[in-house]
Design an enzyme around this catalytic site. Sequence first.
Site, PDB file in Angstrom:
ATOM      1  N   LYS A  61       4.814   2.183  -8.937  1.00  0.00           N
ATOM      2  CA  LYS A  61       4.918   0.706  -8.962  1.00  0.00           C
ATOM      3  C   LYS A  61       6.048   0.231  -9.859  1.00  0.00           C
ATOM      4  O   LYS A  61       5.854  -0.616 -10.733  1.00  0.00           O
ATOM      5  CB  LYS A  61       3.585   0.092  -9.396  1.00  0.00           C
ATOM      6  CG  LYS A  61       2.441   0.440  -8.449  1.00  0.00           C
ATOM      7  CD  LYS A  61       1.172  -0.281  -8.785  1.00  0.00           C
ATOM      8  CE  LYS A  61       0.027   0.133  -7.901  1.00  0.00           C
ATOM      9  NZ  LYS A  61      -0.431   1.526  -8.118  1.00  0.00           N
TER      10      LYS A  61
HETATM   11  O1  LIG Z   1      -3.349  -2.485  -4.431  1.00  0.00           O
HETATM   12  C1  LIG Z   1      -3.422  -1.347  -4.904  1.00  0.00           C
HETATM   13  C2  LIG Z   1      -2.294  -0.569  -5.134  1.00  0.00           C
HETATM   14  C3  LIG Z   1      -2.448   0.698  -5.594  1.00  0.00           C
HETATM   15  N1  LIG Z   1      -3.659   1.221  -5.852  1.00  0.00           N
HETATM   16  C4  LIG Z   1      -3.739   2.617  -6.338  1.00  0.00           C
HETATM   17  O2  LIG Z   1      -4.424   3.402  -5.367  1.00  0.00           O
HETATM   18  C5  LIG Z   1      -5.323   4.310  -5.990  1.00  0.00           C
HETATM   19  C6  LIG Z   1      -6.751   3.956  -5.605  1.00  0.00           C
HETATM   20  O3  LIG Z   1      -7.631   4.915  -6.106  1.00  0.00           O
HETATM   21  P1  LIG Z   1      -9.178   4.978  -5.620  1.00  0.00           P
HETATM   22  O4  LIG Z   1      -9.759   6.061  -6.450  1.00  0.00           O
HETATM   23  O5  LIG Z   1      -9.166   5.322  -4.153  1.00  0.00           O
HETATM   24  O6  LIG Z   1      -9.766   3.640  -5.893  1.00  0.00           O
HETATM   25  C7  LIG Z   1      -5.069   4.206  -7.496  1.00  0.00           C
HETATM   26  O7  LIG Z   1      -4.078   5.155  -7.828  1.00  0.00           O
HETATM   27  C8  LIG Z   1      -4.507   2.816  -7.647  1.00  0.00           C
HETATM   28  O8  LIG Z   1      -3.625   2.712  -8.755  1.00  0.00           O
HETATM   29  C9  LIG Z   1      -4.773   0.459  -5.640  1.00  0.00           C
HETATM   30  O9  LIG Z   1      -5.922   0.890  -5.855  1.00  0.00           O
HETATM   31  N2  LIG Z   1      -4.623  -0.795  -5.163  1.00  0.00           N
END
Ligand SMILES: O=c1ccn([C@@H]2O[C@H](COP(=O)(O)O)[C@@H](O)[C@H]2O)c(=O)[nH]1
EC number: 4.1.1.23
Length: 278
Positions: A96
């Site tokens: 990001k």
């Molecule tokens: O809008 C967003 C953007 C990025 N993320 C990222 O994705 C993963 C989600 O992890 P889970 O364990 O599946 O919840 C995490 O690395 C976030 O930083 C997001 O969740 N939402």
Amino acid sequence: METFGARLHRAVRERGPLCVGIDPHPGLLARWGLADDVRGLDRFVGTVVDALGDRVAVVKPQSAFFERFGSRGVGILESTIRQLRDAGSLVLLDVKRGDIGSTVAAYASAYLDPSSPLYVDAVTASPYLGVGSLAPMFELATAHGGGVFVLALTSNPEGASVQRAATADGRTVAQTVIDEISQLNAGVQPLGSMGLVVGATIGETGHDLSRVNGPLLAPGLGAQGAAAADLRVVFGSSLPSVLPSYSREVLGAGPDPAALRAAADRLRDECRAVLAAG
Ligand SMILES: O=c1ccn([C@@H]2O[C@H](COP(=O)(O)O)[C@@H](O)[C@H]2O)c(=O)[nH]1
């Protein structure tokens, strides 16, 4: 040179529509019986790469969980990226990044220049210094067959107050991001290389994704509460471009490699059924 959009299109056709995130949370390390240290990180990530690197279309290491161990964590990130690419997964590094253009140029060379130790297929980027400030990333990605996924409508509840705020012309901030990325992908076949991040948790928002012509990364599935069926509501007719992303939901099945593979296969098949019916 094959574009990122074309490579992603092929990877999804061959391996199915799934991105698995590598997010080695301290709680997951503990559940896997590993110490919250560099050795634990190395064992955790090695297990995920061995189990999933040769079967998942896209793997998304979350940079924060490597950076928290300093240079040795970043070293593990470098070798993880190499191993994933060798195993045939596309690597989307979730960092990001965003800044003024001259600094974005340095981020671009860190992640999207093939000579960099952290070279990946695609990165996530933040547009809140203006989508135009990300131009050096778009340019280097295009030059080397890479991709950039720009935050539009994020999965966390706090995002809405910024992203859905109205701009002077009446569009939301998110819609201006969506429209600028759509312009970059216009006319590209089979799929543009500039993607958007749109959370699976956000429900029906009235945003128009119909002209994006690029990949739509959908985090928020599993641990954050969204299910594959929610993709229908969020994405409607844009479902064919969606790349569903799960981190904890898959990682929680470890450390048994067979269980990791079974979790990834199950979620991929669930998502494939939803996307195909769209
Ligand atoms: O809008 C967003 C953007 C990025 N993320 C990222 O994705 C993963 C989600 O992890 P889970 O364990 O599946 O919840 C995490 O690395 C976030 O930083 C997001 O969740 N939402």
